[in-house]
Design an enzyme around this catalytic site. Structure first.
Site, PDB file in Angstrom:
ATOM      1  N   ASP A 160     -55.932 -15.906 -21.129  1.00 59.71           N
ATOM      2  CA  ASP A 160     -56.884 -15.211 -20.255  1.00 59.71           C
ATOM      3  C   ASP A 160     -56.266 -14.680 -18.966  1.00 59.71           C
ATOM      4  OD1 ASP A 160     -56.386 -17.560 -18.893  1.00 59.71           O
ATOM      5  OD2 ASP A 160     -58.424 -18.346 -19.070  1.00 59.71           O
ATOM      6  N   GLU A 200     -52.745 -21.136 -10.577  1.00 55.00           N
ATOM      7  CA  GLU A 200     -51.994 -21.732 -11.686  1.00 55.00           C
ATOM      8  C   GLU A 200     -50.487 -21.494 -11.593  1.00 55.00           C
ATOM      9  OE1 GLU A 200     -52.347 -20.846 -16.362  1.00 55.00           O
ATOM     10  OE2 GLU A 200     -54.273 -21.124 -15.365  1.00 55.00           O
ATOM     11  N   ASP A 210     -33.572 -15.073 -33.682  1.00 57.20           N
ATOM     12  CA  ASP A 210     -33.182 -15.424 -35.049  1.00 57.20           C
ATOM     13  C   ASP A 210     -33.360 -16.924 -35.247  1.00 57.20           C
ATOM     14  OD1 ASP A 210     -31.081 -16.564 -33.618  1.00 57.20           O
ATOM     15  OD2 ASP A 210     -29.633 -15.007 -34.166  1.00 57.20           O
ATOM     16  N   ASP A 256     -29.878 -20.755 -26.459  1.00 59.94           N
ATOM     17  CA  ASP A 256     -29.129 -20.597 -27.707  1.00 59.94           C
ATOM     18  C   ASP A 256     -27.729 -20.118 -27.333  1.00 59.94           C
ATOM     19  OD1 ASP A 256     -27.938 -19.730 -30.045  1.00 59.94           O
ATOM     20  OD2 ASP A 256     -29.610 -18.495 -30.708  1.00 59.94           O
ATOM     21  N   SER A 278     -54.932 -16.114 -16.566  1.00 66.59           N
ATOM     22  CA  SER A 278     -55.143 -16.941 -15.363  1.00 66.59           C
ATOM     23  C   SER A 278     -53.825 -17.221 -14.646  1.00 66.59           C
ATOM     24  CB  SER A 278     -55.828 -18.260 -15.735  1.00 66.59           C
ATOM     25  OG  SER A 278     -55.098 -18.951 -16.729  1.00 66.59           O
ATOM     26  N   VAL A 304     -52.896 -23.292 -21.077  1.00 67.02           N
ATOM     27  CA  VAL A 304     -53.745 -23.819 -20.002  1.00 67.02           C
ATOM     28  C   VAL A 304     -55.056 -23.033 -19.976  1.00 67.02           C
ATOM     29  CG1 VAL A 304     -53.922 -24.310 -17.531  1.00 67.02           C
ATOM     30  CG2 VAL A 304     -51.699 -24.456 -18.670  1.00 67.02           C
ATOM     31  N   HIS A 322     -47.299 -20.096 -21.667  1.00 63.31           N
ATOM     32  CA  HIS A 322     -47.787 -20.942 -20.569  1.00 63.31           C
ATOM     33  C   HIS A 322     -49.226 -20.580 -20.212  1.00 63.31           C
ATOM     34  CE1 HIS A 322     -44.200 -23.088 -18.585  1.00 63.31           C
ATOM     35  NE2 HIS A 322     -43.840 -22.759 -19.816  1.00 63.31           N
ATOM     36  N   ASP A 323     -49.539 -19.300 -20.244  1.00 63.54           N
ATOM     37  CA  ASP A 323     -50.903 -18.867 -19.927  1.00 63.54           C
ATOM     38  C   ASP A 323     -51.887 -19.392 -20.969  1.00 63.54           C
ATOM     39  OD1 ASP A 323     -52.878 -17.175 -18.467  1.00 63.54           O
ATOM     40  OD2 ASP A 323     -52.947 -16.105 -20.374  1.00 63.54           O
TER      41      ASP A 323
END
Length: 331
Positions: A67, A81, A248, A240, A69, A63, A59-60
């Site tokens: 870094d 964020e 896996d 899963d 953020s 966007v 996710h970092d």
């Protein structure tokens, strides 16, 4: 010509920034050893940390680049964020891991190791720890000087987003369809809240209570599990259902059997653009591991910050200076 150009754009920051695996060898020689100790302790005490840290890192990066953020806390001047709607469900254990690692490293080598590098190494080590591939992580990223919730929309895929949109979103970051499918295999670990797939198991259509692409027994089990999800919003299911704690290729086998939890995942098993890769990875775990490792290395250098475009934060949840809109004041 378009793909080579995109790859060139993606790889250029690596050459410019001189990222390398030995970046901390002289300035913080205990870096990897300390990271390993903190990561092991956290994963043993909270087994869902691996999936959380992997999701946090992704996710970092998606966007504005890798870094850190996403770690910044909202203040009176700025909605950060991590408070965007698409990031609100990110697990606390993942944030806690980064804080623990940063605290330990600041005691050993103050002001040296960036939060962005901590996130990159944590994601890699935890994937390996739960059975996944080990891959090289180059180091030397700086932490961002900006974090805005308004920047998130359009960069993170939601569970019910169409495959067309997801493919376009990844392509805009230089990631092709095969890399997108490989990265989606991260859902072999972790869980999702019932609200993220409830539309697939309740009142799906006029002719079916649940999504007909789902295995009927699986759908029925989820309907029972999530019966009170509107009141108990924390109810969740493993991504899963077969091997939830192991990295896996079972995720891809599940998709072939109608055992995909999220609509966007299950769609990959039938779409002609993605199905060949789902089938390949379901049959060949080594092929999946190789593709996942390559894609993660590619993601990990996306729009990284170097030099004066970033900083090494003293605390991962706060900039080194106070942010007031577009201005900064030294703290």
């Amino acid at each position: 010509m378009a793909l080579p150009f995109l790859l060139l754009l993606l790889l250029f920051p690596l050459a410019e920034s001189k990222l390398n695996v030995d970046y901390y060898n002289k300035t913080c020689p205990q870096f990897l050893e300390t990271m390993g100790r903190v990561i092991t302790d956290k994963q043993l005490s909270s087994p869902t940390t691996a999936a959380g840290a992997l999701r946090l890192f992704f996710h970092d990066c998606m966007v504005g680049g890798c870094d850190a953020s996403l770690l910044i806390t909202t203040n009176a001047f700025n909605k950060a964020e991590r408070d965007a709607d698409l990031d609100r469900s990110l697990p606390g254990d993942a944030f806690d891991l980064v804080i623990r690692a940063k605290t330990a490293l600041e005691l050993q080598c103050p002001g040296i190791v960036s939060c962005a590098d901590i996130m990159a190494v944590a994601a890699r080590d935890l994937v390996t720890m739960v059975g996944g591939p080990h891959y090289t992580v180059r180091l030397g990223r700086k932490d961002s000087l900006v974090s805005r919730a308004s920047d998130v929309e359009g960069h993170i895929a939601s569970p019910n987003m169409t495959l067309d949109k997801i493919i376009s979103m990844f392509a805009a970051k230089g990631l092709n369809v095969q890399e997108m499918v490989a990265l989606s295999g991260a859902h072999t670990i972790g869980f999702s809240h019932c609200s993220e797939f409830s539309n697939r198991i309740y009142n799906f259509s006029k002719t079916s209570q649940y999504d007909p692409s789902m295995n009927p027994k699986y759908a029925e089990g989820l309907r029972k599990l999530c019966a009170n999800y509107t009141k108990d919003t924390g109810v969740s299911a493993f991504n899963d259902v077969m091997t939830p704690g192991k990295f896996d290729n079972m995720y891809f086998l599940n998709l072939q059997r109608g055992l995909g939890l999220l609509a966007s995942d299950q769609a990959m098993a039938s779409d002609p653009r993605t199905k060949p890769f789902v089938d390949l990875y379901a049959e060949n775990q080594t092929a999946f591991f190789d593709a996942f490792a390559h894609a993660m290395q590619k993601v990990s250098i996306y729009m990284i910050k170097t030099g004066k475009k970033g900083e090494v934060r003293h605390r991962c949840d706060a900039f080194n200076s106070i942010q007031t809109g577009e201005t900064k004041t030294t703290a």
